[in-house]
Each structure stands twice: as structure tokens, then as C-alpha cells.
Design an enzyme around this catalytic site. Structure first.
Site, PDB file in Angstrom:
ATOM      1  N   VAL A  63       0.846  -1.198   0.000  1.00  0.00           N
ATOM      2  CA  VAL A  63       0.000   0.000   0.000  1.00  0.00           C
ATOM      3  C   VAL A  63       0.877   1.242   0.000  1.00  0.00           C
ATOM      4  CG1 VAL A  63      -1.811   1.216   1.221  1.00  0.00           C
ATOM      5  CG2 VAL A  63      -1.710  -1.268   1.337  1.00  0.00           C
ATOM      6  N   CYS A  64       0.663   2.081  -0.994  1.00  0.00           N
ATOM      7  CA  CYS A  64       1.387   3.345  -1.127  1.00  0.00           C
ATOM      8  C   CYS A  64       2.891   3.072  -1.119  1.00  0.00           C
ATOM      9  CB  CYS A  64       0.935   4.314  -0.042  1.00  0.00           C
ATOM     10  SG  CYS A  64       1.476   6.016  -0.291  1.00  0.00           S
TER      11      CYS A  64
END
Lengths: 391, 343
Positions: free
Chosen positions: B132-133
């Protein structure tokens, strides 16, 4: 009219009567238009009857329901809501909420004037500024952007140069004996503090006072010989803080300029709307439109290279001040039995080095294990027979 | 008037009833830890459909709890209910002692150790990764070096091409004197410093948010949702200085990953080596990681089975919005299950 001890019961009762009036009148009006009764042509009369009844009812309401009491109740409970919401918010979110409440409330003070100006088409920037001054606008932007200081950077720069020239001259004259240190510092500040001709300059001097007052206990525990280092650090902090203020002021001024045109344009928008619709926005609509349009106006500036570089300079200057203050605190406690940040840094560095070595060893072991697994059988070892011994 | 009184009364009642703001309540246990880093295994009521578990790798910035904000808005819970066995790395809260922690420590150390733990526990050669990210960027780096240990890769709002003029953060990072910032902060970047930067990307967001509170007060569920989000935003961990310094310099300023010049532990990170199935998800209105910084993933990898999935909303909405529950998590679960039996 029934009397009520509780103003809300009175309000409920009156609401009910209002509703009954409306339904009753609506039926009559419907009958008029459908021709079911002999009331044809009397629609206007019916409307007048309704409005008269409404007026009578509102007058009674004013007597029964104490609006002042209601207003006070609302204000008291709205404040309770704000206070208790503040308590529920995490600590580092509270300033944001406070800033919002403050900006919303502050602008609301001007709302009656704003509404009148919109109604009468007074939308020129100079008209708007008469009510919502440049300072009020900057304060609003500060709250939205989390800015702190404001000021004219050229003026500050001139003052700073004058200040430093005199500072250096004075310091050379008086020397820097430990015993006289605090008194000399205070005397110097009193000599050089200007007469409030620039708020930012005042802030700088205020910071000086705070720093020296707070450092006074540390000065007292220092041993001889550190004074010069200490004074040098103070000068460094002063210089770094000045640089921070100047850069910060420049950056903020850029932002202020970018959004200044927005409020008059909002006025113009609603004034033109009012011409055709005869309707004014409510305060919430106005506030929301203002913050949305202001943000759009600021975006171009925030995207600009010049702003980006300034912001970087401001951040750099701010952390420089911070690190110099850290250094000064460490200097003061140098010979005392406290573990300082720089000492923890040494331990952290050792820890990181050990961690790297450990990982390197782990990797080698993993590779070795993999190699041992792939070598299924050991390779044959050549055994040399010993040479025969001839007796 | 009556309506206003009722609104105020409801608000008072709802606020009075809030005693605790709880987030990340999906049942889980710590199965492995190394210093401040923990590996969580989420508990499920039923046996997972996919044999291969997934390891969620969140960013170092902000906390993973966004993925399990509340029971009815939990990306993690939804994945579990769709039949996926979920593990998650919690990076912890770095202290000054961690100022020299490097990207090698995070990726070749903590992430690799977590993957090995899961592989050993389940007796499987490879795991699924969901990054994530920034965690997605780390996952891409990891996969290019240890592809044999990764079965399928999902990246969610992950930046890979940092040479971008759309994102304000990307512009500002290019001018940042990161050495001064890291040294000035003593090697530990405060979470509030990062949050200030994020706030400035849309300066009026907070005012807009608080303006909507009069509606929020009316509903206790909405009030708790609001408070949970506030708690998550406030809980921003500090960043280890060396990792922060390197990520800003070599990603944001030099774009080394895309240029193919990035190294980790002395080994070149070549995204072209990735040929396993990859699902790349980006948020259409993401102003923190604009789509233009994520989409190039598809062109940088060699996978034949690769997919770009656009999701409406912003950077955070992709986790906590209604559509996340109804569409995104099921889509990710389905994609993983379809590839569960492949080599």
C-alpha cells in the site's frame, strides 16, 4: 392564550396552531379555485385572512416564548458541544478545530455587513477591505494554512541589519563576563528593542528574551570557559531565527497576495445573483464558497517553483534553529550525568553497524546452507598410501 | 427553531455517549516480532478459500489501521470474509534509536523475515504480497529481488514514477533540502511534520470537514466514524531519518527505480525482472499519489498477467469508502483466488 411556564411547550403549542391554520386555509383556498363553494373571487381575501392570523399568532408567540432565553440556551449548549468535541479530538488535531471555529466565528461578525453590501452591490475591493481588513484576511489565511507570523520582509531586513550592527558594537564594548552576563544581555535588549514599529521585529526580540530567560539557569550551572561557546550559539540562534522569520514572511506574503482578490469576487458573484433572484446566501453557503474559491486561488501559487523553493528554505531555517537550541542545551549539561541526544546517536550508529554485520552473516549462512544442501554427497577424497618401509 | 433545538439535543446526547474511540478491532495475533516491528495474523471464522496467504505491507508514513478503521469499513475484514488468509506488517513507532535504520533493514530485513516466517509456517514456497502506497514501492523492490518467494503481487495507490508534475508533494520534494531536514530533526522526522505537508496539499480540507460536523453530530455512528478518522490522522509515526533521506533523494528527486539505477543491499533493483501476476490499483482522484505516478508500473514489469484497475475516489477513500467494501476488496480477493493454484 394559554400561558406556559416552559418556553418550549409554548413553542410547540404555537407550531401546532400554525399548522392548523395552514391546513384550514389551504382547504378553503382549494375550494375557492375549484368553485365548490360560494367563495369564488375571494382568494385574495382568504390570503389576507391567513396572513393576519399568522401575524396575530407570532405576536402571541413573542409574548409566550422568551426568545432571549431560547438564544441563551442555544448559545450555552452550542458551546458545550464545541468544548466536548474538542476533548474527544486527539491533542494534535485540536488546534485545527480551534482554528476552524475561530475563523468561522470571526468572519460571522462581519456577516450582517457583508449581506447588506451584497444586497446593495458594494463589491469593490476597497469597499470589502473597509470591513474585512487586510489584517483580518491574513489572520484568516493563517488559520487555514497553519501560518504563525506575518510582516513586511523588507522592513524587517533593514531593521535586522541595523540591530546586528549595533549588537556587535555593543558586545565588543561591554565584553562577556559570566557574572554580568544576564544583566548585560537584558541591558542590551532594552537598548536595542525598537518601539513596536514592526510586529515581526518585536516577535524576534520577544524570542530573544524568552531564550535568554530560559537559558539563565543553564548559564548558572556552566563552568568557566563555556561562555564564549554559549554566546556564539546564542548569536547563531538569533541569526538562524532571523533568517527563518524573513523567509517565512516572504513565503506567507506570496500566499496572501494569491488569495486577496477572492473575497471581492465572491461578493460580486452573490450581488449579481441577488439582482435576478432577490435572494441572499446564508452564512454557511457564503463561508463554504469562500474557502473553496480561496483554495483554488492558492493552488497556482502552491504549485509554483518559487513557492516550493521558499518553503524548502523556511523548513531548513526552522530546523536549523531547533538543532542550535538542542546544541545549546547539550552544552549546558555537558559535564553533568545526563545522557544526551548526541550520545544516544552514537549508540544508534553502533547498533546500525552491528545490525548490518549480522545481516551480512545471516546472508552468508543462508548461502552456505543452500550450498551444502545442493552438494548431495561429499566428493571422494584421494588417500595416499604411506610408502613401504624397507627394513 | 424546534429543529435547531432537536439538533442540539441530539448532538449533546451523541457526544455524551462516546466513551471510547476504537479502531483496528479485527481479531488478530502477533506471530512474529523484531524490535518494534510486528507481524500480525488476522483470525478468521472460516477456513480460507485461497491456500496462499497474503502479506499486507503498509507504508511507513501513517499507520496501517486505516485498512481496518471500523468493522463496516475494513479492507482487511472484507478480504478475510472473501476467503483470504491475511497477515500484516506493523512497522511500529521508530525512536531516535532507529535513526540509522535503512531501507535495507526494512525490506531485506523485516519484510524478508516476515515472508520467510509465513512460508515456513504454511510450508509454502511463496506468498502473496499486497503493498500500500510506499509499502507498494517496497513490495515492488522486494519482488524484483526475491521473486521466487512471491506468488502474486497487488499494489494499491503505489508511486513508482516520481518524476511527475501533477502531484504537489512530488514538486515540493524535489526542492527539499532533505539532509538539513533530517540532520536538523536529529535523525527522526516527526509525524506532525509530515502531516503539515499533507495538510497543505489541500489547505481548506480541514475547514470543509469541520463544517460538515453539524450533520455528523446528529448520528452517533457518523460521529464515531468521524472520530476514528481523526484518531488515525493524528497517529502519524516518526520516520527513521536514513530511510526518509534515501526515499526522498533516490525516489522523489532522482527517480532511480524507473531509471533502473536503484540498488538495495548492493543488488540492482530491476523491475523488469518481475514476471509474476501483478494487479495495480490506483485511485482516480488521488492528489497524494496521482494516477500518473502509479500507472507506469505496468510498463516497467515483464509480467504477462498484469492488470491496471482504476478506482473512483481519493487516496484514503480507496480503503474506507463504501465502494471499497462492495467492489475493491472482493475484486482483489477474486483476482487472488483465481491465481491461487497457478505455479
Amino acid at each position: 392564550m394559554t400561558t406556559h411556564n416552559n418556553p418550549f411547550e409554548g413553542m410547540m403549542d404555537n407550531q401546532k396552531k400554525l399548522w392548523e391554520n395552514w391546513t384550514d386555509m389551504s382547504k378553503k383556498m382549494l375550494q375557492t379555485f375549484t368553485g365548490e363553494t360560494a367563495l369564488n373571487g375571494k382568494a385574495q381575501e382568504q390570503r389576507n385572512e391567513l396572513f393576519d392570523k399568522q401575524k396575530e399568532l407570532f405576536e402571541e408567540m413573542l409574548k409566550v416564548a422568551d426568545f432571549k432565553q431560547w438564544s441563551e440556551w442555544m448559545e450555552k449548549n452550542n458551546q458545550w458541544i464545541k468544548d466536548n468535541m474538542m476533548k474527544l479530538l486527539p491533542e494534535n488535531m485540536q488546534p485545527h478545530y480551534q482554528n476552524y471555529l475561530s475563523s468561522y466565528t470571526e468572519m460571522f461578525k462581519y456577516w450582517d455587513s457583508f449581506a447588506k453590501m451584497i444586497e446593495f452591490g458594494m463589491t469593490k475591493p476597497e469597499d470589502v477591505n473597509k470591513y474585512f481588513s487586510t489584517e483580518a484576511y491574513m489572520d484568516f489565511v493563517n488559520k487555514m494554512m497553519g501560518f504563525r507570523f506575518n510582516g513586511n520582509s523588507n522592513e524587517i531586513l533593514d531593521n535586522m541589519n541595523k540591530y546586528f550592527d549595533q549588537y556587535i558594537k555593543y558586545f565588543n564594548e561591554i565584553g562577556a563576563g559570566t557574572a554580568q552576563f544576564n544583566n548585560n544581555w537584558k541591558e542590551m535588549l532594552e537598548k536595542f528593542v525598537p518601539n513596536d514599529f514592526n510586529p515581526l521585529f518585536k516577535a524576534l526580540n520577544e524570542m530573544n528574551k524568552q531564550v535568554t530567560d530560559q537559558m539563565a539557569p543553564f548559564v548558572n550551572v556552566m563552568t568557566e570557559g563555556k561562555e564564549k561557546r554559549y554566546i556564539k550559539l546564542l548569536k547563531d540562534i538569533q541569526f538562524a531565527f532571523t533568517a527563518y522569520l524573513l523567509k517565512n514572511s516572504e513565503m506567507q506574503t506570496m500566499v496572501y497576495k494569491a488569495g486577496q482578490h477572492v473575497l471581492p469576487e465572491i461578493f460580486k458573484h452573490y450581488a449579481e445573483d441577488f439582482k435576478s433572484t432577490r435572494k441572499l446566501p446564508d452564512y454557511n453557503q457564503f463561508y463554504k464558497k469562500y474557502i473553496n474559491e480561496l483554495e483554488t486561488a492558492l493552488m497556482d501559487t502552491l504549485h509554483a517553483k518559487e513557492y516550493s523553493q521558499l518553503q524548502s528554505d523556511v523548513s531548513k531555517a526552522a530546523v536549523t534553529v531547533k538543532s542550535k537550541i538542542d546544541e545549546m542545551v547539550e552544552l549546558s549539561f555537558e559535564n553533568l550525568p545526563f545522557v544526551m541526544k548526541s550520545q544516544v546517536d552514537d549508540i544508534a550508529k553502533e547498533n546500525a553497524t552491528l545490525r548490518n554485520k549480522l545481516r551480512s552473516l545471516e546472508t552468508k549462512m543462508t548461502d552456505l546452507e543452500a550450498k551444502l544442501k545442493t552438494d548431495a554427497t561429499p566428493s571422494a577424497v584421494k588417500i595416499e598410501k604411506p610408502k613401504a618401509v624397507v627394513k | 427553531m424546534i429543529e435547531q433545538v432537536n439538533t442540539v439535543a441530539e448532538a449533546i446526547q451523541n457526544i455524551s455517549e462516546v466513551t471510547e474511540v476504537d479502531i483496528a478491532t479485527a481479531p488478530k495475533e502477533i506471530v512474529w516480532e523484531d524490535g518494534k516491528v510486528k507481524l500480525y495474523h488476522f483470525k478468521a471464522d472460516k477456513k480460507p478459500i485461497a491456500k496462499t496467504p497474503i502479506l499486507v505491507v503498509y507504508a511507513l508514513v501513517n499507520r496501517w489501521e486505516m485498512m481496518d478503521l471500523q468493522p463496516d469499513r475494513s479492507f482487511v475484514r472484507k478480504l478475510i470474509s472473501e476467503g483470504i488468509d491475511v497477515y500484516l506488517i506493523d512497522w511500529g513507532y521508530p525512536t531516535r534509536f532507529d535513526r540509522y535504520k535503512t531501507m535495507e533493514d526494512y525490506i531485506l530485513g523485516n519484510l524478508n523475515d516476515s515472508v520467510d516466517f509465513i512460508r515456513n509456517k504454511h510450508n509454502i514456497p511463496s506468498v502473496n504480497l499486497l503493498g500500500v502506497c510506499q509499502g507498494g514501492t517496497f513490495s515492488l523492490m522486494y519482488t524484483s529481488l526475491f521473486q521466487d518467494k512471491v506468488k502474486n503481487l497487488v499494489t494499491l495507490v503505489t508511486p513508482v514514477d516520481f518524476d511527475n508534475e501533477e502531484g504537489l508533494l512530488f514538486k515540493w520534494a524535489k526542492d527539499m533540502d532533505v539532509d538539513s531536514i533530517v540532520d536538523g530533526f536529529g535523525g527522526l522526522i516527526p509525524g506532525d511534520f509530515l502531516n503539515s505537508g499533507f495538510d497543505l496539499l489541500k489547505p481548506m480540507n480541514k475547514a470543509r470537514k469541520y463544517m460538515g460536523m453539524s450533520d455528523t453530530f446528529k448520528n452517533k455512528h457518523a460521529l464515531l466514524n468521524f472520530l476514528r478518522m481523526e484518531q488515525w490522522v493524528a497517529d502519524s509515526p516518526p520516520q527513521a531519518g536514513d530511510t526518509y533521506r534515501r526515499f526522498i533523494k533516490e525516489m522523489y528527486q532522482q527517480n532511480k527505480l524507473v531509471k533502473g539505477t536503484f540498488e538495495l543491499g548492493g543488488r540492482k533493483v530491476d523491475l523488469k525482472k518481475i514476471n509474476i501476476p501483478v494487479l495495480t490499483i490506483f485511485a482516480k482522484e488521488d492528489h497524494i499519489v496521482p494516477p500518473a505516478t502509479t500507472k507506469p508500473i505496468n510498463n516497467l514489469i515483464s509480467s504477462k498477467d498484469k492488470e491496471l484497475l482504476e478506482f473512483p475516489g481519493g487516496h484514503i477513500g480507496v480503503f474506507v469508502g463504501q465502494r471499497s467494501q462492495q467492489v475493491l476488496s472482493p475484486a482483489v480477493a477474486k483476482w487472488l483466488i483465481e491465481r491461487d493454484n497457478s505455479k
